[in-house]
Motif scaffolding. Structure first.
Motif, mmCIF file in Angstrom:
data_model
loop_
_atom_site.group_PDB
_atom_site.id
_atom_site.type_symbol
_atom_site.label_atom_id
_atom_site.label_comp_id
_atom_site.label_asym_id
_atom_site.label_seq_id
_atom_site.Cartn_x
_atom_site.Cartn_y
_atom_site.Cartn_z
ATOM 1 N N HIS A 49 36.319 34.607 47.090
ATOM 2 C CA HIS A 49 36.122 33.637 48.179
ATOM 3 C C HIS A 49 36.595 34.239 49.500
ATOM 4 C CE1 HIS A 49 37.608 30.401 50.784
ATOM 5 N NE2 HIS A 49 36.750 29.580 50.216
ATOM 6 N N SER A 50 37.785 34.781 49.499
ATOM 7 C CA SER A 50 38.368 35.377 50.695
ATOM 8 C C SER A 50 37.560 36.582 51.172
ATOM 9 C CB SER A 50 39.811 35.791 50.401
ATOM 10 O OG SER A 50 40.377 36.428 51.503
ATOM 11 N N ASP A 51 37.139 37.427 50.232
ATOM 12 C CA ASP A 51 36.368 38.628 50.583
ATOM 13 C C ASP A 51 35.027 38.264 51.203
ATOM 14 O OD1 ASP A 51 38.409 40.193 49.603
ATOM 15 O OD2 ASP A 51 37.401 40.675 47.711
ATOM 16 N N ILE A 52 34.356 37.259 50.642
ATOM 17 C CA ILE A 52 33.055 36.839 51.166
ATOM 18 C C ILE A 52 33.210 36.302 52.588
ATOM 19 C CG2 ILE A 52 31.242 35.076 50.908
ATOM 20 C CD1 ILE A 52 31.565 35.618 47.805
ATOM 21 N N ALA A 53 34.225 35.486 52.827
ATOM 22 C CA ALA A 53 34.467 34.951 54.169
ATOM 23 C C ALA A 53 34.750 36.088 55.152
ATOM 24 C CB ALA A 53 35.623 33.962 54.141
ATOM 25 N N ARG A 54 35.566 37.045 54.748
ATOM 26 C CA ARG A 54 35.906 38.174 55.625
ATOM 27 C C ARG A 54 34.681 39.033 55.922
ATOM 28 N NH1 ARG A 54 36.795 42.994 53.910
ATOM 29 N NH2 ARG A 54 37.398 42.320 51.819
ATOM 30 N N ARG A 55 33.887 39.324 54.886
ATOM 31 C CA ARG A 55 32.688 40.149 55.110
ATOM 32 C C ARG A 55 31.681 39.432 56.004
ATOM 33 N NH1 ARG A 55 33.002 41.134 49.021
ATOM 34 N NH2 ARG A 55 34.254 43.036 48.881
ATOM 35 N N LEU A 56 31.532 38.121 55.815
ATOM 36 C CA LEU A 56 30.624 37.354 56.656
ATOM 37 C C LEU A 56 31.112 37.392 58.111
ATOM 38 C CD1 LEU A 56 28.206 35.512 57.090
ATOM 39 C CD2 LEU A 56 29.628 33.581 56.351
#
Length: 198
Positions: A49-56
Motif C-alpha cells: 500500500h505504502s509503496d504504491i502510494a509513493r510510486r504514484l
C-alpha cells in the motif's frame, strides 16, 4: 475486574481541538485523523500500500508542470476548510497522495488548496475510502478524487476517477482505469499500473 478504556467513562476523551492536536508528538499524529473534533484511529497500510502510494506520487511529481506552481505530497494533513466554516469543528484527513497549489512554506494545507487526492484502498478502509471520504472530499470541493483498488495479491487492480460536480457538490465517477491511469487534470499524465506495482 476488567479495566475499562478511558473513553468508556469519558466520551470526550475521543474529542480533540486543533490546539490539542498541535501539541501531540509527530509519531502519534500519524495514527489519527479528526472529523468534527472526533478522533478516528487510522490503520497502517501494508508495505505494498505504502509503496504504491509513493510510486504514484513520484510519477505525478515527475509529470507536473513548472507553472502554475503545484506540489505533490504523501500522507500530509489536509485540513477541511468548508466544514470548519460551517460547524466550527476541527477536521482533517491525510490522503495517501495530494496534489495541491503551492502554499507558503510551513503553512497549513487546506482542502481549498487541494487539486487532487488519492486513497489506496486497504482491506480495512474500503468503507471509509469509498463512502465517507468520497462525501467529505466532495463537500470540501476537491476537484478530483482517485481511489486505487488492489487485488488479492496487492497489485493495482483498477483506479476509479471521480470528478466534482460543482453544482451539487457530489462526485461523479468519470472513468475506471485499468492497466494505465490517464489523467488530464490537474495536469496531463499517463501512468501504467506496472510502474506502480514495482
Amino acid at each position: 475486574m476488567s479495566v475499562l478504556p478511558v473513553w468508556a467513562d469519558d466520551p470526550g476523551a475521543l474529542e480533540m481541538t486543533e490546539a490539542q492536536y498541535g501539541q501531540l508528538p509527530d509519531d502519534l499524529r500519524k495514527l489519527i485523523e479528526v472529523i468534527d473534533g472526533n478522533v478516528i484511529r487510522c490503520q497502517s497500510g501494508s508495505a505494498e500500500h505504502s509503496d504504491i502510494a509513493r510510486r504514484l506520487a513520484n510519477r505525478l511529481e515527475a509529470a507536473k508542470p513548472a507553472d502554475p506552481c503545484t506540489r505533490v505530497s504523501t500522507d500530509v494533513d489536509v485540513h477541511f476548510s468548508r466544514r470548519a466554516d460551517r460547524a466550527g469543528a476541527f477536521s482533517f484527513r491525510h490522503p495517501d497522495v495530494t496534489i495541491y497549489r503551492c502554499v507558503e512554506r510551513g503553512s497549513k494545507l487546506t482542502t481549498a488548496d487541494a487539486l487532487l487526492v488519492v486513497e489506496v484502498v486497504s482491506p480495512g478502509s474500503v468503507y471509509t475510502d469509498t463512502i465517507d471520504k468520497l462525501a467529505e472530499y466532495a463537500y470540501e470541493g476537491i476537484p478530483v478524487y482517485l481511489v486505487v483498488h488492489l487485488d488479492a495479491n496487492l497489485y493495482v487492480k483498477l483506479i476509479q476517477e471521480y470528478r466534482l460536480d460543482w453544482a451539487s457538490r457530489n462526485y461523479r465517477l468519470v472513468d475506471t482505469h485499468q492497466e494505465t491511469v490517464v489523467l488530464d487534470s490537474p495536469f496531463p499524465v499517463s501512468i501504467p499500473f506496472a510502474q506502480l506495482d514495482g
